[in-house]
Motif scaffolding. Structure first.
Motif, short mmCIF file in Angstrom:
data_model
loop_
_atom_site.label_atom_id
_atom_site.label_comp_id
_atom_site.label_asym_id
_atom_site.label_seq_id
_atom_site.Cartn_x
_atom_site.Cartn_y
_atom_site.Cartn_z
N LYS A 139 0.81 -1.22 0.00
CA LYS A 139 0.00 0.00 0.00
C LYS A 139 0.85 1.28 0.00
CE LYS A 139 -1.17 -0.08 4.90
NZ LYS A 139 -0.37 0.95 5.54
N THR A 140 2.10 1.19 0.51
CA THR A 140 2.93 2.40 0.51
C THR A 140 3.18 2.87 -0.92
OG1 THR A 140 4.00 1.46 2.44
CG2 THR A 140 5.02 3.43 1.50
N ALA A 141 3.53 1.92 -1.79
CA ALA A 141 3.76 2.29 -3.19
C ALA A 141 2.42 2.69 -3.83
CB ALA A 141 4.39 1.13 -3.95
N ALA A 142 1.33 2.05 -3.40
CA ALA A 142 0.02 2.35 -3.99
C ALA A 142 -0.32 3.83 -3.81
CB ALA A 142 -1.07 1.49 -3.36
N PHE A 143 0.06 4.42 -2.66
CA PHE A 143 -0.24 5.86 -2.55
C PHE A 143 0.93 6.72 -2.96
CE2 PHE A 143 0.74 4.90 2.07
CZ PHE A 143 1.76 5.81 2.28
N SER A 144 2.19 6.27 -2.68
CA SER A 144 3.28 7.22 -2.98
C SER A 144 3.58 7.35 -4.47
CB SER A 144 4.54 6.96 -2.17
OG SER A 144 4.71 5.65 -1.85
N LEU A 145 3.40 6.30 -5.25
CA LEU A 145 3.72 6.43 -6.68
C LEU A 145 2.84 7.47 -7.39
CD1 LEU A 145 4.45 2.67 -7.61
CD2 LEU A 145 6.10 4.50 -7.18
N PRO A 146 1.49 7.39 -7.23
CA PRO A 146 0.70 8.42 -7.92
C PRO A 146 0.92 9.83 -7.37
CG PRO A 146 -0.72 6.97 -6.62
CD PRO A 146 0.64 6.36 -6.62
N ILE A 147 1.23 9.94 -6.07
CA ILE A 147 1.48 11.29 -5.54
C ILE A 147 2.79 11.82 -6.12
CG2 ILE A 147 1.74 12.73 -3.48
CD1 ILE A 147 0.18 10.59 -1.90
N LEU A 148 3.79 10.95 -6.19
CA LEU A 148 5.06 11.37 -6.81
C LEU A 148 4.81 11.81 -8.25
CD1 LEU A 148 7.42 8.62 -5.42
CD2 LEU A 148 7.96 11.06 -5.40
N HIS A 149 3.97 11.06 -8.95
CA HIS A 149 3.64 11.38 -10.33
C HIS A 149 3.01 12.78 -10.39
CE1 HIS A 149 2.20 10.65 -14.43
NE2 HIS A 149 1.11 11.29 -14.04
N ARG A 150 2.09 13.02 -9.47
CA ARG A 150 1.38 14.31 -9.47
C ARG A 150 2.33 15.46 -9.14
NH1 ARG A 150 -4.07 15.93 -6.07
NH2 ARG A 150 -3.69 18.15 -6.15
N LEU A 151 3.10 15.30 -8.04
CA LEU A 151 3.99 16.39 -7.64
C LEU A 151 5.12 16.57 -8.65
CD1 LEU A 151 4.28 16.13 -3.74
CD2 LEU A 151 2.41 16.94 -5.14
N GLY A 152 5.54 15.46 -9.25
CA GLY A 152 6.63 15.53 -10.23
C GLY A 152 6.16 16.13 -11.55
N SER A 153 4.87 15.98 -11.87
CA SER A 153 4.35 16.52 -13.13
C SER A 153 4.14 18.03 -13.04
CB SER A 153 3.00 15.88 -13.49
OG SER A 153 3.12 14.50 -13.52
N PHE A 154 3.78 18.50 -11.84
CA PHE A 154 3.58 19.94 -11.65
C PHE A 154 4.53 20.40 -10.57
CE2 PHE A 154 -0.41 17.87 -12.74
CZ PHE A 154 -0.71 18.50 -13.93
N LYS A 155 5.76 20.66 -10.97
CA LYS A 155 6.77 21.04 -9.97
C LYS A 155 6.48 22.43 -9.41
CE LYS A 155 10.37 17.90 -10.52
NZ LYS A 155 11.67 17.52 -10.88
#
Ligand code: AMP
Length: 419
Positions: A52-68
């Motif tokens: 579950k850690t990757a389940a939430f951190s991967l999409p959040i990383l994607h979001r924060l990384g897409s809009f720096k």
């Protein structure tokens, strides 16, 4: 959803997870990540060990990384609240691993250590803040933390927060968060307080459940070993004679019980360490790293301390004592068979624990098979060697005098005089 590619995460995140050897998303990842990438709120019913850690951190990383966007001093873009410091450190480590190639800043805040480095890290602003509620509240009240740049909030292990008495602190933090944000709530079980909180916190959430509430992971081979209380150390020893067991997590009900098991094992020349709330942060970290590196085969833990242990290859769980709360049984055995592996859970049960066993079986809605072939099955209680815990009989002062007299009689000088 059979592979990570179809999830369309940013290429640097994909590279990082490939490097970690993740080939296919776990069920919770496959179910949650697409919704989270769309910015939806989520109610995740999942235990640790499901990925579950990757389940939430991967999409959040994607979001924060897409809009720096640079976080201002004392601000974070994503807040993750979690109950234990071990869990907080592990989530922070995972985020750093997954986000290595997109340059995200993550920091961790928990109690029991100096606040100074934590305040310093926050003073520069971060993308991710992973925190336990008590210290976070403390730093908030001191004016070191503000939430006006918060975009995503994750409440992890909500039921455990409740069990550990952190619920009021959690609510105080939530009261300060901005209304506009993406919110994710994870909990292994859904007691009423948590579902009420979820209702007030989440907006049209997607509900993702990977194992039904209070059911145990199918891949775990569970057995009950009936044993007299006094024979439990010997039973543990006999199980550990199987040298193929490389990583065993032993659960006790109390901190003292954990220390006692370590002492017993020590006497039998089996290296182990205990991890519980009375141990310093340094001692816990040492125990964990010795366990992870294989320096010790056995880690003895209480329920609360064990929640944060992320060791993916634990093959054996031993419930040295059965837990008072049947739900803890599910959490305990969930420490094995992580990320699709198989695991073995052996529960010792003495005569006083039969009612606890009944409660567990009622909760998991299955009977746990009894192993009658173990070394101590039906072996009666061991007689204590010598008077254990008994005070020595009170001495009669007259008798003492006589004894001294007798002793004197034996002295060579006296004997010589007698002659
Ligand atoms: P968690 O439930 O987040 O504590 O994760 C349990 C363990 O599974 C951790 O050691 C993760 O590194 C590992 N893990 C998470 N996702 C995957 C995956 N897709 N493939 C392999 N291992 C994974």
């Amino acid at each position: 959803m059979s592979d990570f590619k179809s999830l369309k995460l940013l290429p640097p995140i994909m590279e990082a997870i490939e490097k970690l050897g993740y080939k296919t998303p776990t069920p919770i990842q496959a179910k949650a990540i697409p919704h989270l990438m769309e910015g939806k709120d989520l109610l995740g019913i999942a235990q640790t060990g499901t990925g579950k850690t990757a389940a939430f951190s991967l999409p959040i990383l994607h979001r924060l990384g897409s809009f720096k966007k640079k976080a201002k001093p004392a601000r974070m873009r994503c807040l993750i609240l979690t109950p234990t410091r071990e869990l907080a450190s592990q989530i922070d480590q995972n985020i750093q691993d997954y986000g290595k190639r997109i340059n995200v800043k993550s920091t961790v805040i928990f109690g029991g250590v100096s606040q100074r480095p934590q305040v310093k890290a926050m003073s520069k602003g971060v993308d991710f803040l992973v925190a336990t509620p008590g210290r976070l509240l403390d730093l908030m009240n001191q004016g070191h933390i503000y939430y006006d740049q918060l975009e995503v909030f994750v409440l992890d292990e909500a039921d455990r927060m409740l069990d550990m008495g952190f619920f009021n602190d959690v609510k105080k933090v939530i009261a300060k968060l901005p209304k506009e944000k993406q919110t994710l709530l994870f909990s292994a079980t859904m007691p009423k307080d948590i579902s009420n909180l979820a209702n007030s916190l989440l907006k049209n959430p997607v509900r993702v459940e990977v194992t039904p509430e209070a059911s145990t992971v199918d891949k775990i081979n569970q057995t009950i070993n009936y044993v007299d209380r006094t024979n439990k150390p010997l039973l543990l020893k006999s199980i550990l004679e199987d040298k193929s067991i490389k990583t065993m997590l032993v659960f006790t009900r109390t901190k003292h019980g954990a220390n006692r098991v370590v002492k017993h094992l020590d006497r039998m020349s089996i290296a182990s360490a205990a991890i519980h709330g009375n141990k310093s942060q340094g001692a816990r970290e040492r125990a964990l790293s010795d366990f992870k590196s294989g320096k010790i085969r056995v880690l003895v833990a209480t329920d609360i301390a064990a929640r944060g242990i992320d060791v993916s290859n634990i093959t054996h769980i031993v419930n040295y004592d059965l837990p008072d709360d049947p739900k803890s049984y599910v959490h305990r055995i969930g420490r094995t068979a992580r990320a699709g592996r198989e695991g073995i859970a052996i529960s010792f049960c003495d005569s006083s624990e039969r009612p606890l066993l009944k409660d567990i079986e009622k909760t998991i809605k299955q009977k746990i098979p009894v192993d009658e072939s173990h070394a101590l099955h039906g072996v009666p209680a061991q007689k204590p060697k010598g008077p254990v815990n008994k005070r020595p009989p009170k001495r009669d002062p007259k008798a003492k005098k006589e004894a001294i007299g007798d002793e004197k009689k034996k002295r060579p000088s006296q004997r010589r005089r007698k002659r």
